[in-house]
Design an enzyme around this catalytic site. Structure first.
Site, PDB file in Angstrom:
ATOM      1  N   HIS A   1       0.743  -1.237  -0.016  1.00 53.08           N
ATOM      2  CA  HIS A   1      -0.089  -0.019  -0.022  1.00 53.08           C
ATOM      3  C   HIS A   1       0.987   1.309   0.113  1.00 53.08           C
ATOM      4  CE1 HIS A   1       0.546  -0.472   4.486  1.00 53.08           C
ATOM      5  NE2 HIS A   1       0.683   0.975   4.375  1.00 53.08           N
TER       6      HIS A   1
ATOM      7  N   ASP B   1       0.025  -7.707   1.418  1.00 53.91           N
ATOM      8  CA  ASP B   1       0.296  -6.446   1.554  1.00 53.91           C
ATOM      9  C   ASP B   1       2.046  -6.050   1.369  1.00 53.91           C
ATOM     10  OD1 ASP B   1       0.178  -3.575   1.647  1.00 53.91           O
ATOM     11  OD2 ASP B   1      -0.277  -3.560   3.759  1.00 53.91           O
TER      12      ASP B   1
ATOM     13  N   SER C   1       4.764   2.389   7.934  1.00 46.80           N
ATOM     14  CA  SER C   1       4.384   1.178   7.109  1.00 46.80           C
ATOM     15  C   SER C   1       5.529   0.584   6.491  1.00 46.80           C
ATOM     16  CB  SER C   1       3.397   1.696   6.223  1.00 46.80           C
ATOM     17  OG  SER C   1       2.143   1.818   7.015  1.00 46.80           O
TER      18      SER C   1
END
Length: 482
Positions: A186, A243, A323
């Site tokens: 993402h 992811d 992230s």
């Protein structure tokens, strides 16, 4: 009551306790409040005449003066006389005090900055725990990269007036000396979509990403001299369902410091053990936060809509920009990739999640070699813990659905169904090749360790209309995930 003497030395008036009266019983009748008894001021020696005694600096010689003889003829004889004396000498005292105040600036000017600056206490030694964390950070920090999506290189407004948050900002992990950088899918999703990677494509699709080989990000690394260097990064492979994405940069080998890999197997990680997160929250690079592992085997709902099994929950602060960064154990080994937070505000609320390192170690090599992931599968759906508890399943992976052409169907496994007496729980997988399975996350993590076409032995508990039966063993040949 006490009697007082009024002293006026060189223009400075003071009302002092009368030491003589304390020795003279004849003056014990001076009980009226406010009575004052006049004493003659001491005569100063010639060497001290003209000397100024302020309210702060006093003359030692003056302090040695003794009050001379008391003058009986000047004493107040009545209360009325006493009041007159009080007013007269209190007025003289006030005038003298005003004169003393005028001398204060001269005295205060003698104070220096050094006089009013407290001494700095020497720092004490670091504790062994602090030194350990510092060592881990210094070792791991060069392996943490800043990742910027090339399609979002503008700077967006921040709620913090003095800080702007770069859009498309995330973190990455140096995987090897060949320049491979691991991050979250993402983080670069906008760039991948620009090259035709549909955000609505099936999560289980194993087709290569159309952005493979394209420049999708800028990656900043710390060199051996401590300076930051930014490189173009191309996509090597991506896996939306977990992811994860792998980038590659053309950086010199001495700027590439891979992390040691740990393990996320049950029993290796424990709730309560120390963990550390390093990343670039809100664009502040190489930010360290610490906490503990606060939960294991969490199902992580990613930003892409996929459910990642076996997630690690931590209370180490994880914010936007973290992230793709590493979650480390107390030995500095990689145990997870930070990927999500649970929050009503968009910032850390003490509930963060990381993809377990065993999943990462299974996915990344496939992405590097083939650009995609072919994942072994049983072809089953697993019930949530809440549904399993309603069906009185306390432990194991309860099968809620089975693909007709999948590996589990070929082996004769059964899913939850309706029977004569109502709902009948499906088969519960309690072990895979002897490895205990507590829930669906454990099952999918265990499958990550095997290859397509391998045969595994499942330990299952089957339920019929008559209730749960004895545990039995079933052999299943794994197929590719569809």
């Amino acid at each position: 009551m006490h009697c007082y003497q009024l002293l006026n030395w060189a223009g400075t008036s003071r009302i002092m306790p009368c030491s003589l009266h304390s020795q003279r019983s004849s003056f014990a009748s001076c009980w009226f409040q406010g009575h004052n008894v006049q004493h003659k001021p001491p005569k100063l020696p010639p060497s001290h005449r003209g000397h100024v005694c302020g309210p702060v600096a006093t003359c030692h010689a003056h302090q040695q003066q003794q009050v001379q003889e008391l003058q009986p003829d000047t004493l107040p004889q009545t209360c009325s006389d006493s009041k007159q004396y009080s007013r007269r000498y209190l007025l003289r005292a006030a005038v003298g005090a005003a004169a003393a105040v005028s001398l204060w600036p001269a005295v205060a000017s003698a104070v220096t900055v050094e006089d009013v600056t407290p001494a700095i206490a020497p720092s004490g030694p670091l504790t062994s725990g602090e030194q350990s964390i510092i060592t881990i950070f210094n070792t791991a920090a060069p392996a943490v990269a800043s990742v910027f999506d090339v399609t979002l290189m503008g700077r967006g407004p921040s709620t913090i007036p003095e800080a702007d948050v770069p859009e498309g900002n995330g973190s990455g992990i140096v995987w090897d000396k060949s320049g491979h950088i691991v991050t979250n899918y993402h983080v670069i999703a906008s760039a991948l979509a620009k090259f035709g990677a549909s955000p609505n494509a099936p999560l289980s699709s194993s087709a290569p990403n159309p952005a493979v080989g394209k420049r999708v990000a800028l990656v900043t690394l710390q060199g051996p001299n401590g300076l930051q260097q930014t490189y173009d990064a191309v996509l090597v492979g991506a896996d939306r369902s977990r992811d994860l994405a792998v980038l590659q940069v053309s950086a010199p080998a001495d700027s590439l410091t891979p992390l040691m890999l740990g393990s996320s197997e049950p029993g290796v990680l424990r709730v309560g053990q120390l963990c550390l997160a390093i990343g670039n929250p809100f664009g502040f690079d190489k930010t360290l936060t610490t906490g503990v592992i606060s939960g294991l085997n969490r199902d992580i709902r990613s930003q892409l809509g996929s459910t990642i099994p076996g997630g690690i929950q931590t209370d180490a602060a994880i914010n936007p920009g973290n992230s793709g960064g590493p979650l480390l154990d107390s030995s500095g080994r990689l145990i997870g990739v930070n990927t999500a937070i649970f929050t009503p505000t968009g910032t850390s609320a003490g509930v963060g999640f990381a993809i377990p390192v065993d999943t990462v170690a299974s996915v990344v090599p496939q992405l590097i070699t083939t650009g995609r992931v072919l994942r072994p599968s049983l072809g089953v759906q697993v019930s949530s813990d809440a549904i399993a508890q309603k069906l009185k399943v306390q432990s194991g992976a309860l099968l809620s659905g089975i693909q007709p052409d999948g590996a589990a169907a070929a082996a004769g496994l059964l899913s939850t169904r309706r029977g004569l007496g109502g709902v009948v729980a499906g088969d519960v997988i309690v072990a895979l090749n002897g490895r205990k399975v507590l829930n669906g996350g454990d099952l999918f993590n265990a499958l990550e360790q095997y290859k397509i076409g391998e045969m595994v032995k499942l330990s299952i508990v089957r339920t019929t209309d008559q209730g749960p039966q004895e545990q039995q063993e079933v052999e299943v040949t794994l197929q590719a995930e569809k």
